[in-house]
Design a protein around this motif. Sequence first.
Motif, short mmCIF file in Angstrom:
data_model
loop_
_atom_site.label_atom_id
_atom_site.label_comp_id
_atom_site.label_asym_id
_atom_site.label_seq_id
_atom_site.Cartn_x
_atom_site.Cartn_y
_atom_site.Cartn_z
N GLU A 11 26.51 41.82 44.72
CA GLU A 11 27.93 42.58 44.26
C GLU A 11 28.83 42.90 45.29
O GLU A 11 28.95 42.94 46.17
N ALA A 12 30.34 42.47 44.77
CA ALA A 12 31.49 42.58 45.70
C ALA A 12 32.73 42.99 44.90
O ALA A 12 32.99 42.73 43.56
N GLN A 13 33.68 43.20 45.62
CA GLN A 13 34.93 43.71 45.06
C GLN A 13 36.02 43.25 46.01
O GLN A 13 35.82 43.56 47.25
N GLY A 14 37.05 42.92 45.72
CA GLY A 14 38.27 42.56 46.85
C GLY A 14 39.34 42.01 46.16
O GLY A 14 39.13 41.38 44.79
N PHE A 15 40.32 41.68 46.75
CA PHE A 15 41.71 41.13 46.14
C PHE A 15 41.31 39.65 45.89
O PHE A 15 42.12 38.96 45.18
N TYR A 16 40.36 38.97 46.44
CA TYR A 16 39.83 37.82 46.39
C TYR A 16 39.53 37.57 45.09
O TYR A 16 39.89 36.39 44.31
N PHE A 17 39.05 38.56 44.27
CA PHE A 17 38.86 38.54 42.99
C PHE A 17 39.87 39.17 41.90
O PHE A 17 40.19 38.44 41.10
N SER A 18 40.20 40.06 42.21
CA SER A 18 41.33 40.81 41.62
C SER A 18 41.76 41.87 42.33
O SER A 18 41.08 42.70 42.96
N ARG A 19 43.24 42.11 42.42
CA ARG A 19 43.84 43.35 42.68
C ARG A 19 43.52 44.58 41.73
O ARG A 19 43.36 44.31 40.62
N PRO A 20 43.67 45.61 41.96
CA PRO A 20 43.54 46.90 40.96
C PRO A 20 44.66 46.38 39.99
O PRO A 20 45.82 46.10 40.26
N LEU A 21 44.42 46.55 38.57
CA LEU A 21 45.21 46.15 37.48
C LEU A 21 45.45 47.56 36.79
O LEU A 21 44.38 48.08 36.56
N SER A 22 46.45 47.35 35.86
CA SER A 22 46.69 48.56 34.65
C SER A 22 45.64 48.22 33.77
O SER A 22 45.50 47.04 33.34
N ALA A 23 45.33 49.06 32.92
CA ALA A 23 44.32 48.77 31.82
C ALA A 23 45.02 47.80 30.77
O ALA A 23 44.15 47.02 30.37
N SER A 24 46.39 47.70 30.83
CA SER A 24 46.73 46.69 29.92
C SER A 24 46.74 45.24 30.43
O SER A 24 46.63 44.53 29.33
N ARG A 25 46.76 45.39 31.61
CA ARG A 25 46.48 43.79 32.20
C ARG A 25 45.07 43.41 32.11
O ARG A 25 44.92 42.36 32.13
N LEU A 26 44.30 44.47 32.36
CA LEU A 26 42.84 44.56 32.57
C LEU A 26 42.18 43.95 31.16
O LEU A 26 41.18 43.03 31.04
N THR A 27 42.74 44.67 30.10
CA THR A 27 41.97 44.40 28.71
C THR A 27 41.74 43.09 28.52
O THR A 27 40.79 42.68 28.08
N LEU A 61 41.55 40.12 30.07
CA LEU A 61 40.56 39.68 31.10
C LEU A 61 39.28 39.95 30.37
O LEU A 61 38.32 39.35 30.73
N LEU A 62 38.90 41.33 30.01
CA LEU A 62 37.73 41.77 29.80
C LEU A 62 37.32 41.25 28.34
O LEU A 62 36.11 40.78 28.23
N LYS A 63 38.09 40.92 27.54
CA LYS A 63 38.04 40.56 26.25
C LYS A 63 37.59 39.07 26.26
O LYS A 63 36.75 38.57 25.57
N GLN A 64 37.83 38.41 27.25
CA GLN A 64 37.73 36.79 27.45
C GLN A 64 36.50 36.51 28.40
O GLN A 64 36.32 35.54 28.66
N GLU A 65 35.95 37.75 29.01
CA GLU A 65 34.93 37.86 29.76
C GLU A 65 35.11 36.79 30.86
O GLU A 65 34.45 35.86 31.30
N ALA A 66 36.20 37.18 31.47
CA ALA A 66 36.61 36.27 32.75
C ALA A 66 35.50 36.22 33.77
O ALA A 66 34.93 37.10 34.05
N ASN A 67 35.46 35.01 34.16
CA ASN A 67 34.44 34.57 35.22
C ASN A 67 35.33 34.65 36.62
O ASN A 67 35.94 33.60 36.95
N TYR A 68 34.84 35.59 37.51
CA TYR A 68 35.59 35.61 38.56
C TYR A 68 35.13 34.89 39.86
O TYR A 68 35.80 34.58 40.68
N LEU A 69 33.91 34.20 39.77
CA LEU A 69 33.46 33.55 40.64
C LEU A 69 34.27 31.86 40.60
O LEU A 69 34.49 31.27 41.67
N HIS A 70 34.40 31.54 39.37
CA HIS A 70 35.07 30.12 38.94
C HIS A 70 36.39 30.27 39.25
O HIS A 70 37.13 29.21 39.16
N ASN A 71 36.95 31.64 38.90
CA ASN A 71 38.35 31.44 38.72
C ASN A 71 38.74 32.76 39.80
O ASN A 71 39.50 33.64 39.34
N PRO A 72 38.76 32.52 41.33
CA PRO A 72 39.09 33.45 42.01
C PRO A 72 40.70 33.70 42.12
O PRO A 72 41.49 32.91 41.51
N ARG A 73 41.12 34.80 42.63
CA ARG A 73 42.32 35.30 43.05
C ARG A 73 43.55 34.52 42.67
O ARG A 73 43.92 33.38 43.09
#
Length: 292
Positions: free
Chosen positions: A255-271, A273-285
């Motif tokens: 498990e990892a966390q960091g700007f490479y994957f995503s900066r901290p986002l407001s709930a309205s910007r994150l939602t 991405l959650l809905k489309q089940e974003a893949n953070y390995l295929h689509n980095p920063r």
Amino acid sequence: HAKKSGGKRHQFFTRKLTEHARERFIMEADLRHAVERNEFVLYYQPKVDLITGKSRSMEALIRWQHPVKGFTLPGNFIGIAEETGLLTLISKWTIRTVCRQLRQWKQQGVGLLSVAINLSATFFQQADFEETIESALYETGVPPECLELELTEATLMSDPEKVLASMAAMKALGVQLSIDDFGMGYSCLNYLKKLPIDKLKIDQSFIHNIAYDTDNMAVVRAIMSIGRSMQLKVIAEGVENASQLAWLQAEGSEEAQGFYFSRPLSASRLTPLLKQEANYLHNPRGRLRLRE
Ligand code: C2E
Ligand code: MG
Ligand code: MG
Ligand code: MG
């Protein structure tokens, strides 16, 4: 002449001090009203599962939308809030807001997520700490497993007995516990063994040079090995580039966390991405885009 310039310097320091005191005074007054004026906002930073590339858990990070100074990061006000006792009020707001957000995400159909909250020592030692957590969970119907509390080593050492009791109460509820910024403090491993924790978060200072600094490599490997032998999950924070990620993956990091994957986002910007089940390995920063 020397005396004169000394006097000037004295004046300079006094003025600086006065300015500093004045700024603190104003900040304190502003902080006092910030909760009722609804000036705080939580941003959420995804924690990425390195096996699936998905994120089902985030960390809540507080920001202050100051009426004059604008967007203000926690480093600029958490310390003062803690010293003045205002952090208790802020922490209660944070816990309530996180639970409501979790409920909202569930209602919006993104399923059950988990959110980690950073808690300071003073709040963790508060008499009504447990009640605050319990009532926020009860009010929102959020399962305790969806809540994670991040504590620093300093918090653990500040009042070991009270802290241990609070941790035991949280574990009994089913809330998850992590040690944040692990490796920065002086916690002894024998004490660590006695704590009912689930996860170690490797401090980002060790990750920063991880691709080429052999000392940091040794520290991170050691922490991962402690995790394996104590059956604790381990997460690396502060991952900013592909070579850091590659090193961690080669070492079996999960498990990892960091700007490479995503900066901290407001709930309205994150939602979305959650809905489309974003893949953070295929689509980095920067390449995570919303599907049209
Ligand atoms: P933390 O809990 O260790 O959070 C990680 C910090 O590193 C966050 O800064 C985050 O934005 C930043 N970060 C994340 N990924 C990267 C990266 O790849 N590179 C770099 N350079 N930085 C990264 P932030 O949001 O400014 O928060 C700073 C600290 O303030 C947090 O450290 C935490 O200790 C504290 N904090 C934040 N929110 C709260 C809160 O609600 N309550 C309390 N008591 N403390 C909070
Ligand atoms: Mg944290
Ligand atoms: Mg940290
Ligand atoms: Mg930190």
